[in-house]
Design an enzyme around this catalytic site. Sequence first.
Site, PDB file in Angstrom:
ATOM      1  N   GLY A  27       0.807  -1.226   0.000  1.00  0.00           N
ATOM      2  CA  GLY A  27       0.000   0.000   0.000  1.00  0.00           C
ATOM      3  C   GLY A  27       0.833   1.265   0.000  1.00  0.00           C
ATOM      4  O   GLY A  27       2.025   1.244  -0.318  1.00  0.00           O
ATOM      5  N   HIS A  30       2.295   4.407  -5.090  1.00  0.00           N
ATOM      6  CA  HIS A  30       2.967   5.488  -5.830  1.00  0.00           C
ATOM      7  C   HIS A  30       3.083   5.093  -7.302  1.00  0.00           C
ATOM      8  O   HIS A  30       2.567   4.028  -7.715  1.00  0.00           O
ATOM      9  CB  HIS A  30       4.337   5.787  -5.208  1.00  0.00           C
ATOM     10  CG  HIS A  30       5.172   4.553  -5.016  1.00  0.00           C
ATOM     11  ND1 HIS A  30       5.653   3.806  -6.061  1.00  0.00           N
ATOM     12  CD2 HIS A  30       5.589   3.912  -3.881  1.00  0.00           C
ATOM     13  CE1 HIS A  30       6.353   2.788  -5.592  1.00  0.00           C
ATOM     14  NE2 HIS A  30       6.323   2.808  -4.267  1.00  0.00           N
ATOM     15  N   HIS A  33       4.138   1.427  -8.190  1.00  0.00           N
ATOM     16  CA  HIS A  33       3.032   0.460  -8.108  1.00  0.00           C
ATOM     17  C   HIS A  33       2.100   0.636  -9.310  1.00  0.00           C
ATOM     18  O   HIS A  33       1.641  -0.334  -9.906  1.00  0.00           O
ATOM     19  CB  HIS A  33       2.206   0.701  -6.836  1.00  0.00           C
ATOM     20  CG  HIS A  33       2.959   0.501  -5.554  1.00  0.00           C
ATOM     21  ND1 HIS A  33       3.157   1.511  -4.652  1.00  0.00           N
ATOM     22  CD2 HIS A  33       3.541  -0.599  -5.015  1.00  0.00           C
ATOM     23  CE1 HIS A  33       3.816   1.050  -3.610  1.00  0.00           C
ATOM     24  NE2 HIS A  33       4.073  -0.222  -3.797  1.00  0.00           N
TER      25      HIS A  33
HETATM   26  P1  AMP Z   1       5.992  -2.590  -1.877  1.00  0.00           P
HETATM   27  O1  AMP Z   1       4.623  -2.012  -1.709  1.00  0.00           O
HETATM   28  O2  AMP Z   1       7.088  -1.629  -1.577  1.00  0.00           O
HETATM   29  O3  AMP Z   1       6.137  -3.921  -1.186  1.00  0.00           O
HETATM   30  O4  AMP Z   1       6.142  -2.906  -3.431  1.00  0.00           O
HETATM   31  C1  AMP Z   1       5.219  -3.679  -4.147  1.00  0.00           C
HETATM   32  C2  AMP Z   1       5.790  -3.998  -5.504  1.00  0.00           C
HETATM   33  O5  AMP Z   1       6.062  -2.793  -6.223  1.00  0.00           O
HETATM   34  C3  AMP Z   1       7.120  -4.764  -5.431  1.00  0.00           C
HETATM   35  O6  AMP Z   1       7.140  -5.759  -6.436  1.00  0.00           O
HETATM   36  C4  AMP Z   1       8.137  -3.683  -5.691  1.00  0.00           C
HETATM   37  O7  AMP Z   1       9.345  -4.165  -6.240  1.00  0.00           O
HETATM   38  C5  AMP Z   1       7.408  -2.790  -6.667  1.00  0.00           C
HETATM   39  N1  AMP Z   1       7.953  -1.429  -6.667  1.00  0.00           N
HETATM   40  C6  AMP Z   1       8.231  -0.656  -5.581  1.00  0.00           C
HETATM   41  N2  AMP Z   1       8.759   0.527  -5.958  1.00  0.00           N
HETATM   42  C7  AMP Z   1       8.820   0.510  -7.312  1.00  0.00           C
HETATM   43  C8  AMP Z   1       9.255   1.436  -8.311  1.00  0.00           C
HETATM   44  N3  AMP Z   1       9.757   2.633  -7.992  1.00  0.00           N
HETATM   45  N4  AMP Z   1       9.167   1.068  -9.614  1.00  0.00           N
HETATM   46  C9  AMP Z   1       8.666  -0.134  -9.962  1.00  0.00           C
HETATM   47  N5  AMP Z   1       8.230  -1.050  -9.074  1.00  0.00           N
HETATM   48  C10 AMP Z   1       8.305  -0.744  -7.763  1.00  0.00           C
END
Ligand code: AMP
Length: 269
Positions: A27, A30, A33
Amino acid sequence: MKLFTNKKKLQNEIKGKKNIIFVPTMGSLHKGHESLIKKSIKKSNVTIVSIFVNPKQFNSKKDFNSYPRNHNKDLKLLSKLKVNYVYKPNYNDIFNFKTNNKIFLDKFSKRLCGKHRKGHFKGVVEVVNRMLEIIKPKHILLGNKDFQQLVLIKRHIRKNKIQTKVISCKTIRDKNFIAYSSRLKKLKKLEKKNLIRIIKVLKKYKKDIQSGNSVFNFTNIKKKVLHFGAKRVDYIEPINLKNLKTEKRNKFNLFFAFHIGNIRFIDNF
Ligand code: AMP
Protein backbone atom coordinates in the site's frame (compact mmCIF):
# COMPACT_ATOMS: atom_id res chain seq x y z
CA MET A 1 -13.62 -2.79 -8.46
CA LYS A 2 -14.44 -5.19 -5.65
CA LEU A 3 -12.71 -5.13 -2.28
CA PHE A 4 -12.19 -8.34 -0.29
CA THR A 5 -10.85 -8.74 3.20
CA ASN A 6 -11.68 -12.44 3.44
CA LYS A 7 -9.82 -15.06 1.40
CA LYS A 8 -12.76 -17.48 1.13
CA LYS A 9 -14.98 -14.78 -0.36
CA LEU A 10 -12.23 -13.77 -2.77
CA GLN A 11 -11.67 -17.41 -3.77
CA ASN A 12 -15.39 -17.86 -4.42
CA GLU A 13 -15.41 -14.79 -6.62
CA ILE A 14 -12.41 -15.80 -8.75
CA LYS A 15 -13.18 -19.52 -8.99
CA GLY A 16 -12.70 -20.70 -12.57
CA LYS A 17 -11.15 -17.45 -13.74
CA LYS A 18 -8.11 -17.93 -15.92
CA ASN A 19 -5.24 -15.60 -16.63
CA ILE A 20 -5.28 -13.95 -13.20
CA ILE A 21 -2.43 -11.50 -12.64
CA PHE A 22 -1.48 -10.71 -9.08
CA VAL A 23 0.28 -7.54 -7.90
CA PRO A 24 1.26 -7.73 -4.22
CA THR A 25 1.88 -4.43 -2.43
CA MET A 26 2.16 -2.95 1.02
CA GLY A 27 0.00 0.00 0.00
CA SER A 28 0.79 3.69 0.22
CA LEU A 29 0.77 3.43 -3.53
CA HIS A 30 2.97 5.49 -5.83
CA LYS A 31 3.91 5.69 -9.51
CA GLY A 32 6.02 2.51 -9.26
CA HIS A 33 3.03 0.46 -8.11
CA GLU A 34 0.90 2.22 -10.68
CA SER A 35 3.11 1.05 -13.54
CA LEU A 36 2.91 -2.60 -12.37
CA ILE A 37 -0.86 -2.35 -12.10
CA LYS A 38 -1.23 -0.74 -15.52
CA LYS A 39 0.93 -3.47 -17.03
CA SER A 40 -1.28 -6.11 -15.43
CA ILE A 41 -4.49 -4.51 -16.67
CA LYS A 42 -3.06 -4.37 -20.18
CA LYS A 43 -2.15 -8.07 -20.13
CA SER A 44 -5.19 -9.53 -18.43
CA ASN A 45 -8.83 -8.91 -17.62
CA VAL A 46 -8.41 -10.19 -14.07
CA THR A 47 -6.03 -8.09 -11.97
CA ILE A 48 -5.82 -8.64 -8.23
CA VAL A 49 -3.88 -6.13 -6.15
CA SER A 50 -3.20 -6.95 -2.53
CA ILE A 51 -2.50 -4.43 0.19
CA PHE A 52 -0.94 -5.97 3.26
CA VAL A 53 1.74 -4.53 5.51
CA ASN A 54 3.33 -7.81 6.52
CA PRO A 55 4.64 -7.66 10.11
CA LYS A 56 6.83 -10.74 9.55
CA GLN A 57 9.13 -8.90 7.20
CA PHE A 58 9.87 -5.99 9.54
CA ASN A 59 12.78 -6.11 11.92
CA SER A 60 11.22 -3.94 14.56
CA LYS A 61 7.73 -3.15 15.77
CA LYS A 62 8.54 0.52 15.56
CA ASP A 63 9.38 0.27 11.85
CA PHE A 64 6.22 -1.78 11.21
CA ASN A 65 4.02 0.70 13.07
CA SER A 66 5.49 3.72 11.34
CA TYR A 67 5.29 2.25 7.81
CA PRO A 68 3.16 4.71 5.78
CA ARG A 69 -0.47 3.66 5.33
CA ASN A 70 -2.98 5.45 3.17
CA HIS A 71 -6.15 3.38 2.86
CA ASN A 72 -8.54 5.88 1.27
CA LYS A 73 -6.10 7.31 -1.22
CA ASP A 74 -4.99 3.82 -2.27
CA LEU A 75 -8.53 2.62 -2.90
CA LYS A 76 -9.33 5.75 -4.87
CA LEU A 77 -6.31 5.20 -7.11
CA LEU A 78 -7.04 1.49 -7.60
CA SER A 79 -10.62 2.26 -8.53
CA LYS A 80 -9.47 4.95 -10.96
CA LEU A 81 -7.09 2.45 -12.56
CA LYS A 82 -10.02 0.02 -12.90
CA VAL A 83 -8.42 -2.82 -10.96
CA ASN A 84 -10.84 -5.78 -10.79
CA TYR A 85 -10.13 -6.97 -7.27
CA VAL A 86 -8.38 -5.64 -4.19
CA TYR A 87 -7.44 -8.07 -1.45
CA LYS A 88 -6.82 -6.33 1.87
CA PRO A 89 -6.64 -9.06 4.48
CA ASN A 90 -5.88 -8.90 8.16
CA TYR A 91 -3.09 -10.96 9.72
CA ASN A 92 -5.24 -14.00 10.53
CA ASP A 93 -6.71 -14.28 7.08
CA ILE A 94 -3.20 -14.81 5.72
CA PHE A 95 -1.57 -16.76 8.50
CA ASN A 96 -4.31 -18.95 10.00
CA PHE A 97 -4.14 -21.84 7.53
CA LYS A 98 -1.63 -24.58 6.87
CA THR A 99 0.29 -24.07 3.67
CA ASN A 100 1.14 -26.85 1.20
CA ASN A 101 4.62 -25.58 0.48
CA LYS A 102 7.85 -25.55 2.39
CA ILE A 103 9.53 -22.17 2.48
CA PHE A 104 12.64 -22.26 0.32
CA LEU A 105 15.20 -19.59 1.04
CA ASP A 106 17.98 -19.63 -1.53
CA LYS A 107 21.48 -18.82 -0.31
CA PHE A 108 21.29 -15.48 -2.13
CA SER A 109 19.10 -14.46 0.84
CA LYS A 110 22.23 -14.25 2.96
CA ARG A 111 23.70 -11.35 0.99
CA LEU A 112 22.88 -7.63 0.62
CA CYS A 113 19.69 -6.87 2.62
CA GLY A 114 19.78 -10.37 4.11
CA LYS A 115 22.93 -9.48 6.03
CA HIS A 116 21.34 -6.42 7.56
CA ARG A 117 17.70 -7.43 8.08
CA LYS A 118 17.58 -10.77 9.88
CA GLY A 119 14.44 -12.73 9.04
CA HIS A 120 13.27 -10.19 6.47
CA PHE A 121 13.31 -12.43 3.40
CA LYS A 122 11.83 -15.39 5.26
CA GLY A 123 8.92 -13.09 6.14
CA VAL A 124 8.61 -11.95 2.53
CA VAL A 125 8.66 -15.44 1.03
CA GLU A 126 6.21 -16.71 3.67
CA VAL A 127 3.61 -14.08 2.89
CA VAL A 128 3.96 -14.33 -0.89
CA ASN A 129 3.77 -18.12 -0.69
CA ARG A 130 0.47 -17.87 1.17
CA MET A 131 -0.94 -15.24 -1.18
CA LEU A 132 -0.09 -17.48 -4.16
CA GLU A 133 -1.81 -20.41 -2.51
CA ILE A 134 -4.95 -18.33 -1.95
CA ILE A 135 -5.08 -16.67 -5.37
CA LYS A 136 -3.32 -19.19 -7.66
CA PRO A 137 -2.55 -16.53 -10.26
CA LYS A 138 -1.10 -17.26 -13.67
CA HIS A 139 1.38 -14.42 -13.23
CA ILE A 140 2.78 -12.36 -10.39
CA LEU A 141 4.27 -8.94 -11.12
CA LEU A 142 7.32 -7.90 -9.11
CA GLY A 143 9.56 -4.84 -9.35
CA ASN A 144 13.27 -4.90 -10.14
CA LYS A 145 13.76 -2.23 -7.49
CA ASP A 146 13.54 -5.07 -4.97
CA PHE A 147 15.68 -7.34 -7.11
CA GLN A 148 16.87 -9.61 -4.31
CA GLN A 149 13.28 -10.18 -3.20
CA LEU A 150 12.31 -10.93 -6.81
CA VAL A 151 15.07 -13.53 -7.21
CA LEU A 152 14.20 -15.23 -3.90
CA ILE A 153 10.48 -15.41 -4.72
CA LYS A 154 11.32 -16.83 -8.16
CA ARG A 155 13.50 -19.52 -6.62
CA HIS A 156 10.90 -20.45 -4.00
CA ILE A 157 8.29 -20.78 -6.79
CA ARG A 158 10.61 -22.94 -8.88
CA LYS A 159 11.62 -25.18 -5.97
CA ASN A 160 7.99 -25.80 -4.98
CA LYS A 161 6.81 -26.15 -8.59
CA ILE A 162 4.17 -23.47 -8.05
CA GLN A 163 2.24 -22.82 -11.27
CA THR A 164 2.75 -19.04 -11.29
CA LYS A 165 5.13 -17.19 -13.56
CA VAL A 166 7.07 -14.21 -12.25
CA ILE A 167 7.15 -11.15 -14.47
CA SER A 168 9.81 -8.64 -13.50
CA CYS A 169 9.01 -4.97 -14.00
CA LYS A 170 11.27 -2.00 -14.54
CA THR A 171 11.91 0.52 -11.80
CA ILE A 172 10.03 3.79 -12.13
CA ARG A 173 12.00 6.88 -11.15
CA ASP A 174 11.34 10.58 -10.75
CA LYS A 175 13.16 13.30 -12.68
CA ASN A 176 16.12 13.06 -10.28
CA PHE A 177 16.48 9.32 -10.95
CA ILE A 178 15.14 8.48 -7.50
CA ALA A 179 13.08 5.30 -7.46
CA TYR A 180 9.58 5.91 -6.13
CA SER A 181 9.19 4.30 -2.74
CA SER A 182 6.43 4.46 -0.11
CA ARG A 183 8.93 5.35 2.58
CA LEU A 184 10.09 8.50 0.76
CA LYS A 185 6.93 10.26 1.95
CA LYS A 186 8.56 10.43 5.36
CA LEU A 187 11.60 12.45 4.29
CA LYS A 188 11.98 16.08 5.25
CA LYS A 189 12.87 18.67 2.60
CA LEU A 190 16.60 18.77 3.36
CA GLU A 191 16.79 14.98 3.55
CA LYS A 192 15.18 14.73 0.13
CA LYS A 193 17.74 17.20 -1.20
CA ASN A 194 20.53 15.09 0.24
CA LEU A 195 19.05 11.96 -1.29
CA ILE A 196 19.09 13.61 -4.70
CA ARG A 197 22.78 14.39 -4.26
CA ILE A 198 23.59 10.86 -3.11
CA ILE A 199 21.84 9.26 -6.07
CA LYS A 200 23.72 11.61 -8.38
CA VAL A 201 27.02 10.55 -6.78
CA LEU A 202 26.20 6.83 -7.07
CA LYS A 203 25.12 7.19 -10.68
CA LYS A 204 28.34 8.97 -11.59
CA TYR A 205 30.39 6.41 -9.65
CA LYS A 206 28.90 3.56 -11.68
CA LYS A 207 29.56 5.42 -14.92
CA ASP A 208 33.17 6.13 -13.92
CA ILE A 209 33.80 2.48 -13.10
CA GLN A 210 32.30 1.27 -16.36
CA SER A 211 34.31 3.73 -18.39
CA GLY A 212 37.50 2.70 -16.59
CA ASN A 213 37.98 6.05 -14.82
CA SER A 214 37.48 4.57 -11.39
CA VAL A 215 37.81 1.26 -9.56
CA PHE A 216 35.13 0.06 -7.18
CA ASN A 217 36.15 0.68 -3.58
CA PHE A 218 33.51 0.32 -0.89
CA THR A 219 35.29 2.44 1.72
CA ASN A 220 35.63 5.38 -0.67
CA ILE A 221 32.08 5.37 -1.97
CA LYS A 222 30.67 4.80 1.51
CA LYS A 223 32.56 7.87 2.71
CA LYS A 224 31.05 9.95 -0.10
CA VAL A 225 27.51 8.76 0.61
CA LEU A 226 27.93 9.60 4.30
CA HIS A 227 29.41 12.97 3.39
CA PHE A 228 26.30 13.82 1.37
CA GLY A 229 23.99 13.21 4.31
CA ALA A 230 23.30 9.50 4.76
CA LYS A 231 23.28 8.46 8.41
CA ARG A 232 24.52 4.94 7.83
CA VAL A 233 25.41 2.77 4.84
CA ASP A 234 24.42 -0.90 5.00
CA TYR A 235 25.99 -1.90 1.69
CA ILE A 236 26.99 -0.75 -1.76
CA GLU A 237 27.87 -3.65 -4.06
CA PRO A 238 28.32 -4.06 -7.79
CA ILE A 239 26.52 -7.25 -8.80
CA ASN A 240 26.20 -9.05 -12.10
CA LEU A 241 22.47 -9.60 -12.64
CA LYS A 242 22.97 -12.86 -14.53
CA ASN A 243 25.15 -14.82 -12.11
CA LEU A 244 24.56 -12.69 -8.96
CA LYS A 245 28.29 -12.51 -8.35
CA THR A 246 30.26 -9.42 -7.42
CA GLU A 247 31.49 -7.89 -10.66
CA LYS A 248 33.61 -4.81 -10.46
CA ARG A 249 34.25 -4.03 -14.08
CA ASN A 250 31.62 -4.06 -16.76
CA LYS A 251 28.15 -5.47 -16.58
CA PHE A 252 26.85 -4.81 -13.12
CA ASN A 253 24.15 -3.01 -11.24
CA LEU A 254 25.15 -1.05 -8.20
CA PHE A 255 23.05 -2.38 -5.32
CA PHE A 256 22.80 -0.23 -2.24
CA ALA A 257 21.00 0.33 1.04
CA PHE A 258 21.54 3.31 3.30
CA HIS A 259 19.74 5.17 6.03
CA ILE A 260 18.67 8.76 5.53
CA GLY A 261 16.36 10.75 7.80
CA ASN A 262 14.23 8.10 9.46
CA ILE A 263 14.10 5.77 6.49
CA ARG A 264 16.19 3.04 4.95
CA PHE A 265 16.44 3.40 1.18
CA ILE A 266 17.30 0.59 -1.24
CA ASP A 267 17.67 0.51 -4.98
CA ASN A 268 19.87 -0.84 -7.74
CA PHE A 269 20.79 0.50 -11.16
P1 AMP B 1 5.99 -2.59 -1.88
O1 AMP B 1 4.62 -2.01 -1.71
O2 AMP B 1 7.09 -1.63 -1.58
O3 AMP B 1 6.14 -3.92 -1.19
O4 AMP B 1 6.14 -2.91 -3.43
C1 AMP B 1 5.22 -3.68 -4.15
C2 AMP B 1 5.79 -4.00 -5.50
O5 AMP B 1 6.06 -2.79 -6.22
C3 AMP B 1 7.12 -4.76 -5.43
O6 AMP B 1 7.14 -5.76 -6.44
C4 AMP B 1 8.14 -3.68 -5.69
O7 AMP B 1 9.35 -4.17 -6.24
C5 AMP B 1 7.41 -2.79 -6.67
N1 AMP B 1 7.95 -1.43 -6.67
C6 AMP B 1 8.23 -0.66 -5.58
N2 AMP B 1 8.76 0.53 -5.96
C7 AMP B 1 8.82 0.51 -7.31
C8 AMP B 1 9.26 1.44 -8.31
N3 AMP B 1 9.76 2.63 -7.99
N4 AMP B 1 9.17 1.07 -9.61
C9 AMP B 1 8.67 -0.13 -9.96
N5 AMP B 1 8.23 -1.05 -9.07
C10 AMP B 1 8.30 -0.74 -7.76
